[in-house]
Design a protein around this motif. Structure first.
Motif, PDB file in Angstrom:
ATOM      1  N   SER A  21      43.073  30.971 -53.557  1.00 24.58           N
ATOM      2  CA  SER A  21      42.140  31.597 -52.831  1.00 24.58           C
ATOM      3  C   SER A  21      40.780  31.705 -53.607  1.00 24.58           C
ATOM      4  O   SER A  21      40.664  31.566 -54.801  1.00 24.58           O
ATOM      5  N   VAL A  22      39.654  32.202 -52.853  1.00 24.47           N
ATOM      6  CA  VAL A  22      38.542  32.386 -53.424  1.00 24.47           C
ATOM      7  C   VAL A  22      38.120  33.847 -52.905  1.00 24.47           C
ATOM      8  O   VAL A  22      38.450  34.470 -51.953  1.00 24.47           O
ATOM      9  N   ILE A  23      37.304  34.553 -53.697  1.00 26.86           N
ATOM     10  CA  ILE A  23      36.710  35.673 -53.390  1.00 26.86           C
ATOM     11  C   ILE A  23      35.200  35.433 -52.981  1.00 26.86           C
ATOM     12  O   ILE A  23      34.447  34.669 -53.512  1.00 26.86           O
ATOM     13  N   ALA A  51      38.578  37.261 -38.305  1.00 23.32           N
ATOM     14  CA  ALA A  51      38.798  36.826 -39.524  1.00 23.32           C
ATOM     15  C   ALA A  51      40.254  36.439 -40.040  1.00 23.32           C
ATOM     16  O   ALA A  51      40.418  35.578 -40.475  1.00 23.32           O
ATOM     17  N   ARG A  52      41.083  37.253 -39.656  1.00 21.12           N
ATOM     18  CA  ARG A  52      42.746  37.078 -39.856  1.00 21.12           C
ATOM     19  C   ARG A  52      42.878  35.785 -39.166  1.00 21.12           C
ATOM     20  O   ARG A  52      43.819  34.903 -39.937  1.00 21.12           O
ATOM     21  N   GLY A  53      42.529  35.615 -38.113  1.00 26.30           N
ATOM     22  CA  GLY A  53      42.957  34.336 -37.559  1.00 26.30           C
ATOM     23  C   GLY A  53      42.320  33.015 -38.088  1.00 26.30           C
ATOM     24  O   GLY A  53      42.948  31.741 -37.957  1.00 26.30           O
ATOM     25  N   HIS A  54      41.359  33.151 -38.960  1.00 27.57           N
ATOM     26  CA  HIS A  54      40.792  31.893 -39.825  1.00 27.57           C
ATOM     27  C   HIS A  54      41.243  31.992 -41.452  1.00 27.57           C
ATOM     28  O   HIS A  54      41.045  31.376 -41.999  1.00 27.57           O
ATOM     29  N   GLY A  55      42.467  33.194 -41.571  1.00 24.65           N
ATOM     30  CA  GLY A  55      43.261  33.040 -42.834  1.00 24.65           C
ATOM     31  C   GLY A  55      42.595  34.240 -43.679  1.00 24.65           C
ATOM     32  O   GLY A  55      43.283  34.284 -44.672  1.00 24.65           O
ATOM     33  N   LEU A  56      41.876  35.237 -43.257  1.00 27.08           N
ATOM     34  CA  LEU A  56      41.080  36.286 -44.255  1.00 27.08           C
ATOM     35  C   LEU A  56      42.451  36.812 -44.879  1.00 27.08           C
ATOM     36  O   LEU A  56      43.475  37.269 -44.167  1.00 27.08           O
ATOM     37  N   PHE A  74      24.831  47.257 -49.406  1.00 27.48           N
ATOM     38  CA  PHE A  74      26.238  47.520 -49.475  1.00 27.48           C
ATOM     39  C   PHE A  74      26.651  46.086 -49.242  1.00 27.48           C
ATOM     40  O   PHE A  74      25.873  45.148 -49.274  1.00 27.48           O
ATOM     41  N   MET A  75      27.970  45.572 -49.643  1.00 23.31           N
ATOM     42  CA  MET A  75      28.460  44.417 -49.659  1.00 23.31           C
ATOM     43  C   MET A  75      29.975  44.382 -49.093  1.00 23.31           C
ATOM     44  O   MET A  75      30.663  45.358 -49.109  1.00 23.31           O
ATOM     45  N   ALA A  76      30.308  43.355 -48.612  1.00 22.14           N
ATOM     46  CA  ALA A  76      31.694  43.198 -48.384  1.00 22.14           C
ATOM     47  C   ALA A  76      32.299  42.263 -49.227  1.00 22.14           C
ATOM     48  O   ALA A  76      31.723  41.371 -49.714  1.00 22.14           O
ATOM     49  N   ILE A  77      33.741  42.476 -49.637  1.00 20.71           N
ATOM     50  CA  ILE A  77      34.334  41.771 -50.760  1.00 20.71           C
ATOM     51  C   ILE A  77      35.631  41.245 -49.865  1.00 20.71           C
ATOM     52  O   ILE A  77      36.431  42.163 -49.407  1.00 20.71           O
ATOM     53  N   ASP A  78      35.823  39.980 -49.841  1.00 11.97           N
ATOM     54  CA  ASP A  78      36.916  39.537 -49.090  1.00 11.97           C
ATOM     55  C   ASP A  78      37.729  38.482 -49.987  1.00 11.97           C
ATOM     56  O   ASP A  78      37.217  37.921 -50.858  1.00 11.97           O
ATOM     57  N   GLU A  79      38.796  38.056 -49.554  1.00 15.63           N
ATOM     58  CA  GLU A  79      39.836  37.231 -50.009  1.00 15.63           C
ATOM     59  C   GLU A  79      39.875  36.201 -49.001  1.00 15.63           C
ATOM     60  O   GLU A  79      40.408  36.774 -48.038  1.00 15.63           O
ATOM     61  N   TRP A  80      39.704  34.983 -49.425  1.00 17.34           N
ATOM     62  CA  TRP A  80      39.945  33.790 -48.334  1.00 17.34           C
ATOM     63  C   TRP A  80      40.674  32.825 -48.854  1.00 17.34           C
ATOM     64  O   TRP A  80      40.686  32.317 -50.132  1.00 17.34           O
TER      65      TRP A  80
END
Length: 107
Positions: free
Chosen positions: A2-4, A34-39, A52-58
């Motif tokens: 996965s990627v951050i 997003a979950r539907g795309h794999g979040l 501010f920022m969003a931090i995601d793992e995909w």
């Protein structure tokens, strides 16, 4: 592997929180898409007074990019409500093997 993904934004963290409190369904709809795309994971963090920022793992970079394009109108509405004053800065991070992992279920 996965990627951050970090999405750093110039805007008002308090306005983002206020919008989220007033429009939980709008926020949830974007996360559900997003979950539907794999979040895998998602959080917002703020640095008062103007960032501010969003931090995601995909699962991979392409999954995020497909989601981000599809959700662009919804994301733009949220960012507008948060007083965003710049284009988001999107950065993709890969995990480095440094043999000093701690937390997040590290072995």
């Amino acid at each position: 592997m996965s990627v951050i993904v970090t999405v750093s934004i110039s805007g008002d963290p308090e306005r983002l929180e206020a919008y989220a409190a007033e429009h939980p369904d709008a926020m949830r709809a974007v996360v559900d898409l997003a979950r539907g795309h794999g979040l895998i994971a998602h959080r917002f963090y703020g640095s008062d007074p103007d960032r501010f920022m969003a931090i995601d793992e995909w699962p991979d970079q392409q999954s995020f990019q497909t989601f981000f394009q599809e959700a662009a109108d919804d994301i733009q509405a949220i960012m507008g409500a948060a007083g965003v004053t710049s284009e988001p800065e999107v950065t993709f991070w890969r995990k480095l093997e440094t043999r000093d992992d701690a937390g997040w279920d590290a072995s």
